[in-house]
Enzyme design. Sequence first.
Site, PDB file in Angstrom:
ATOM      1  CG  ASP A 131      37.190  61.825  11.513  1.00  0.00           C
ATOM      2  OD1 ASP A 131      37.995  61.803  12.687  1.00  0.00           O
ATOM      3  OD2 ASP A 131      37.132  62.923  10.453  1.00  0.00           O
ATOM      4  CE1 TYR A 143      42.869  64.000  14.250  1.00  0.00           C
ATOM      5  CE2 TYR A 143      42.537  65.606  14.259  1.00  0.00           C
ATOM      6  CZ  TYR A 143      42.422  65.002  15.336  1.00  0.00           C
ATOM      7  OH  TYR A 143      41.359  65.411  16.603  1.00  0.00           O
ATOM      8  NE  ARG A 182      39.830  62.950  24.466  1.00  0.00           N
ATOM      9  CZ  ARG A 182      38.832  62.924  23.536  1.00  0.00           C
ATOM     10  NH1 ARG A 182      38.582  63.472  22.850  1.00  0.00           N
ATOM     11  NH2 ARG A 182      40.278  61.349  22.400  1.00  0.00           N
ATOM     12  NE  ARG A 235      39.260  67.082  14.146  1.00  0.00           N
ATOM     13  CZ  ARG A 235      38.746  65.213  13.757  1.00  0.00           C
ATOM     14  NH1 ARG A 235      38.990  64.829  11.973  1.00  0.00           N
ATOM     15  NH2 ARG A 235      38.430  64.436  14.656  1.00  0.00           N
ATOM     16  NE  ARG A 242      26.602  72.370  15.088  1.00  0.00           N
ATOM     17  CZ  ARG A 242      27.412  71.672  15.805  1.00  0.00           C
ATOM     18  NH1 ARG A 242      26.323  71.389  17.163  1.00  0.00           N
ATOM     19  NH2 ARG A 242      27.425  70.197  15.036  1.00  0.00           N
ATOM     20  NE  ARG A 293      51.716  66.070  21.938  1.00  0.00           N
ATOM     21  CZ  ARG A 293      51.864  66.239  22.718  1.00  0.00           C
ATOM     22  NH1 ARG A 293      53.546  66.464  22.283  1.00  0.00           N
ATOM     23  NH2 ARG A 293      51.806  66.222  24.123  1.00  0.00           N
ATOM     24  CD  GLU A 306      41.848  61.401  25.156  1.00  0.00           C
ATOM     25  OE1 GLU A 306      40.556  60.392  25.141  1.00  0.00           O
ATOM     26  OE2 GLU A 306      42.379  62.124  24.304  1.00  0.00           O
TER      27      GLU A 306
HETATM   28  N1  UDP Z   1      39.440  71.286  20.503  1.00  0.00           N
HETATM   29  C1  UDP Z   1      39.775  72.741  21.604  1.00  0.00           C
HETATM   30  N2  UDP Z   1      39.046  71.813  22.961  1.00  0.00           N
HETATM   31  C2  UDP Z   1      38.399  71.664  23.529  1.00  0.00           C
HETATM   32  C3  UDP Z   1      37.758  70.326  21.910  1.00  0.00           C
HETATM   33  C4  UDP Z   1      39.051  70.009  21.021  1.00  0.00           C
HETATM   34  O1  UDP Z   1      40.583  72.884  21.511  1.00  0.00           O
HETATM   35  O2  UDP Z   1      37.382  71.069  23.950  1.00  0.00           O
HETATM   36  C5  UDP Z   1      40.396  71.612  19.530  1.00  0.00           C
HETATM   37  C6  UDP Z   1      42.072  70.513  20.059  1.00  0.00           C
HETATM   38  O3  UDP Z   1      42.957  71.113  19.539  1.00  0.00           O
HETATM   39  C7  UDP Z   1      41.950  69.072  19.251  1.00  0.00           C
HETATM   40  C8  UDP Z   1      40.693  69.416  18.256  1.00  0.00           C
HETATM   41  O4  UDP Z   1      40.322  70.952  18.465  1.00  0.00           O
HETATM   42  O5  UDP Z   1      42.801  68.329  18.586  1.00  0.00           O
HETATM   43  C9  UDP Z   1      39.805  68.973  17.438  1.00  0.00           C
HETATM   44  O6  UDP Z   1      39.072  67.890  18.692  1.00  0.00           O
HETATM   45  P1  UDP Z   1      38.681  66.692  17.907  1.00  0.00           P
HETATM   46  O7  UDP Z   1      37.065  67.036  19.190  1.00  0.00           O
HETATM   47  O8  UDP Z   1      38.148  66.687  16.805  1.00  0.00           O
HETATM   48  O9  UDP Z   1      39.331  65.722  18.547  1.00  0.00           O
HETATM   49  P2  UDP Z   1      39.660  63.787  18.422  1.00  0.00           P
HETATM   50  O10 UDP Z   1      38.586  63.709  19.135  1.00  0.00           O
HETATM   51  O11 UDP Z   1      39.487  63.284  17.200  1.00  0.00           O
HETATM   52  O12 UDP Z   1      40.808  64.097  19.134  1.00  0.00           O
END
Ligand code: UDP
Length: 383
Positions: free
Chosen positions: A349, A347, A278, A172, A176, A248, A299
């Site tokens: 979007d 999962y 986060r 996901r 870059r 989860r 969170e």
């Molecule tokens: N992830 C991570 N570190 C980060 C952000 C994301 O390891 O700082 C991993 C984590 O396993 C997460 C996945 O990447 O579940 C997908 O992140 P995304 O931001 O797409 O998650 P969402 O916003 O859908 O919770």
Amino acid sequence: MSGSVVIVGAGFSGAVVARQLAEAGISSTVFDGRSHVAGNAHTERHSNGVMVHAYGPHIFHTQWDHVWQYITRFGEMKPYNHRVKATSAGRVYSLPVNLLTINQFFGTTLSPKEAEAFITERADRTIDVPVSFEDQALKFVGRELYEAFFKGYTQKQWGVSPTELPASILARLPVRFNYEDSYFNHPYQAIPAHGYTAIVEAILDHPLITVSLSTVKNPTELQGADHVFWSGPIDEWFGGAHGALGYRTLDFEQSTVKGDFQGCPVMNYCDVDVPFTRITEHKHFAPWEQHEGSVIFHEFSRLCEKGDIPYYPIRLVKEKEQLLRYVDAARALDGVTFLGRLGTYRYLDMDVTIKEALDVASTYLASVKSGDAMPAFVVDPLG
Ligand code: UDP
């Protein structure tokens, strides 16, 4: 419940199906157990005026013109470019991993080409086809960046080691070798000017749609309906006959402050010893608004138990085996279609949810016309 179409769930899936059917002249009743529409995308204003994403951050992004055109029919979408920061070992970085992250982390001044060579050097070249999340990370960014940004966060988010999770979760996030720091790559990125709930209310606002909130419906009550579209948990339809599918859930600790708390909408905390994943500061999702006060969510992720709100389907080996049994049972039914994140245990979007709901509705309309049976799934949940 005879002679009518029933839709369970007033999130994007249920609302879009109801609307498409209504526009084709078919009436439906949409039930939702909660007191509001829009499912986990629900937004509401705090008393200090800030629009709050009540179930955590939702940013609309899509590559599909028709999905963009669809959502913009129902309310103003404000251009919004999502940028995330990450705190790791007491320092703040740009995320997803980009040239700034690499240069900050390694204390270098690499050019794009140099950075690519540098990371390739650090990547694990023994991994041919990455299977697990950890394989994927080691193959693409190497051990140092994996441990700093992904290992701890993923352990907290999913409650299991990244060696047990599929590579698709990490896929996901892009890596870059330039300074582009947008979280998403899609051409359309936006947030509704008046929140997601207003958009979903507008989708449902049609004389052929009846919405019944705070109403939990179980399958036995729906017998005799012309057709049921079920966007609730697939295992719930079968009374958990093959065991509860694992999810989860999230807990949010809400606080309010004056001014600007963290200067960005989302700050990830990647270290495993910080208990939350986060912090979200909601007013930054609406930079076109001015607010003195601010609403903050810390969170926390944990296993979803009975009575909790399901967020992320876990989909490890055990759940996939259970899912297969539920899918087989669903395919043996007549007159029920499962859709959405909970109905297909994926999962998803928001844009994918809308696209699939449009596909479900057009498949149903075609089946009504042709007399062919409507399938239990329009997208294979195991695919
Ligand atoms: N992830 C991570 N570190 C980060 C952000 C994301 O390891 O700082 C991993 C984590 O396993 C997460 C996945 O990447 O579940 C997908 O992140 P995304 O931001 O797409 O998650 P969402 O916003 O859908 O919770």
